[in-house]
Design an enzyme around this catalytic site. Structure first.
Site, short mmCIF file in Angstrom:
data_model
loop_
_atom_site.label_atom_id
_atom_site.label_comp_id
_atom_site.label_asym_id
_atom_site.label_seq_id
_atom_site.Cartn_x
_atom_site.Cartn_y
_atom_site.Cartn_z
N SER A 1 47.14 48.41 38.61
CA SER A 1 47.17 49.17 37.35
C SER A 1 48.52 49.86 37.25
O SER A 1 49.11 50.23 38.28
CB SER A 1 46.06 50.23 37.34
OG SER A 1 46.23 51.10 36.24
N TYR B 1 41.13 57.09 41.05
CA TYR B 1 41.50 55.77 40.52
C TYR B 1 42.93 55.42 40.90
O TYR B 1 43.21 54.32 41.41
CB TYR B 1 41.33 55.77 39.00
CG TYR B 1 41.61 54.42 38.36
CD1 TYR B 1 40.62 53.45 38.29
CD2 TYR B 1 42.87 54.13 37.83
CE1 TYR B 1 40.88 52.21 37.71
CE2 TYR B 1 43.13 52.89 37.25
CZ TYR B 1 42.13 51.94 37.18
OH TYR B 1 42.39 50.72 36.61
P1 NAD Z 1 35.13 46.39 33.01
O1 NAD Z 1 34.36 47.61 33.39
O2 NAD Z 1 35.09 45.90 31.62
O3 NAD Z 1 34.72 45.19 33.98
C1 NAD Z 1 34.61 45.39 35.36
C2 NAD Z 1 33.59 44.43 35.92
O4 NAD Z 1 33.50 44.71 37.34
C3 NAD Z 1 32.20 44.65 35.34
O5 NAD Z 1 31.59 43.42 34.99
C4 NAD Z 1 31.44 45.36 36.45
O6 NAD Z 1 30.04 45.09 36.46
C5 NAD Z 1 32.13 44.80 37.69
N1 NAD Z 1 31.97 45.66 38.88
C6 NAD Z 1 32.08 47.02 38.92
N2 NAD Z 1 31.83 47.44 40.17
C7 NAD Z 1 31.57 46.34 40.91
C8 NAD Z 1 31.25 46.15 42.28
N3 NAD Z 1 31.10 47.19 43.13
N4 NAD Z 1 31.08 44.89 42.74
C9 NAD Z 1 31.19 43.84 41.88
N5 NAD Z 1 31.47 43.97 40.58
C10 NAD Z 1 31.66 45.21 40.10
O7 NAD Z 1 36.63 46.72 33.48
P2 NAD Z 1 38.02 46.04 33.03
O8 NAD Z 1 38.69 46.97 32.10
O9 NAD Z 1 37.82 44.63 32.66
O10 NAD Z 1 38.81 46.13 34.42
C11 NAD Z 1 38.92 45.02 35.31
C12 NAD Z 1 39.97 45.35 36.37
O11 NAD Z 1 41.22 45.59 35.74
C13 NAD Z 1 39.63 46.62 37.16
O12 NAD Z 1 40.05 46.45 38.51
C14 NAD Z 1 40.46 47.68 36.47
O13 NAD Z 1 40.75 48.76 37.31
C15 NAD Z 1 41.71 46.87 36.11
N6 NAD Z 1 42.48 47.45 34.99
C16 NAD Z 1 41.95 47.54 33.73
C17 NAD Z 1 42.72 48.08 32.70
C18 NAD Z 1 42.23 48.18 31.28
O14 NAD Z 1 42.93 48.80 30.45
N7 NAD Z 1 41.10 47.60 30.91
C19 NAD Z 1 44.01 48.55 32.98
C20 NAD Z 1 44.50 48.47 34.29
C21 NAD Z 1 43.73 47.91 35.28
#
Ligand code: NAD
Length: 258
Positions: free
Chosen positions: A143, A156
């Site tokens: 991130s 985080y």
């Molecule tokens: P999201 O919450 O939409 O999806 C995350 C998925 O991970 C969900 O389906 C959830 O059920 C699953 N999950 C959560 N905990 C879990 C566990 N313990 N074991 C297995 N599965 C688990 O989130 P997102 O926004 O799609 O984020 C995905 C990744 O990208 C994450 O690592 C997040 O930190 C990173 N990220 C997202 C953003 C953003 O703006 N959306 C920005 C930077 C980084």
């Protein structure tokens, strides 16, 4: 070996919703077999139906912070699809806001580290034998918050900082067999990529879009595009790196006048 068995196998953690759902979909469309691994069974089952026409896809429920469950996941992936060529460590607690430092309890802090960092370690550890054998690659979701912050995001940010360090460490330990890279997204809108029961239509102001030099916020497809490139032979000379994918947001200097 059947035709589907000869297609390379990708394991996408957190693959049932959000960015992970976008990555799983894109990989299937490019001919990969995909194991969608997610803690949310409802979202996983939905994905299987949604993706059925795209290619060979399987779902296995897992909490990536649980060693016994990760071991089982790797075993089941091998049985159902074959040895893993690509591991995308995407699962994470994606809400960065955990409240004021003085009120941040140890259980919350520990859970962020367990899921976002230890989960990556466990998946890499147990997929390593497959990845070495297939000369595969690992892509970790970091991130931009690993290197810059808003208030009240300690757990985080720390977890994602750990992911970036783990990425270069793994690249050195697993090379030359396995390439390991990180993608650090900025602001990616995932409302329309959730399971049916929690999907929402996002609203964003002009200002939200305009703070990105490319003129818009990010989409899961943006991240998927970089995954496809990093997993391909085109990126065969790339390892140990972190790719910031934020529409230029973190490059923009902000001056506020009184
Ligand atoms: P999201 O919450 O939409 O999806 C995350 C998925 O991970 C969900 O389906 C959830 O059920 C699953 N999950 C959560 N905990 C879990 C566990 N313990 N074991 C297995 N599965 C688990 O989130 P997102 O926004 O799609 O984020 C995905 C990744 O990208 C994450 O690592 C997040 O930190 C990173 N990220 C997202 C953003 C953003 O703006 N959306 C920005 C930077 C980084």
């Amino acid at each position: 070996m059947s035709e589907s068995k000869s297609r390379p196998v990708a394991l996408v953690t957190g693959g049932a919703q959000g960015i992970g759902r976008g990555i799983s979909s894109a990989l299937l469309q490019q001919g990969w077999q995909v194991m969608v691994a997610d803690i949310d069974g409802e979202a996983g089952t939905e994905c299987i139906h949604l993706f059925d026409s795209l290619g060979k896809v399987a779902f296995h429920p897992v909490d990536v912070s649980r060693e016994d469950q990760v071991k089982e996941l790797i075993k089941v992936t091998n049985e159902k699809l074959g040895p893993i060529s690509l591991l995308v460590n995407n699962a994470g607690l994606a809400n960065p806001y955990t409240g004021a430092l003085e009120d941040l309890d140890l259980t919350t802090w520990q859970r962020y580290l367990d899921v976002n960092l230890t989960g990556v370690f466990l998946c890499c550890k147990y997929a390593a034998a497959d990845l070495r054998a297939t000369q595969g690659s690992i892509i970790n979701l970091g991130s931009t918050r690993a290197t810059q912050s808003e208030p009240d995001t300690e757990a985080y940010s720390a977890s994602k900082g750990g992911v970036l360090s783990l990425t270069h460490s793994l690249a050195i330990s697993l090379g030359p067999d396995v390439r390991v890279n990180a993608i650090s997204p900025g602001w990616i809108e995932v409302g329309e990529w959730q399971k049916n029961s929690s999907r929402y239509q996002p609203f964003h102001s002009d200002e939200d879009h305009e703070q990105h030099p490319v003129g818009r916020m990010g989409k899961p497809d943006d991240v998927a595009g970089m995954v496809l490139w990093l997993a391909s032979d085109l990126a065969g000379f790339v390892t140990g790196q972190n790719f910031i994918l934020d529409g230029g947001m973190s490059r923009k200097m902000v001056y506020k006048e009184d």
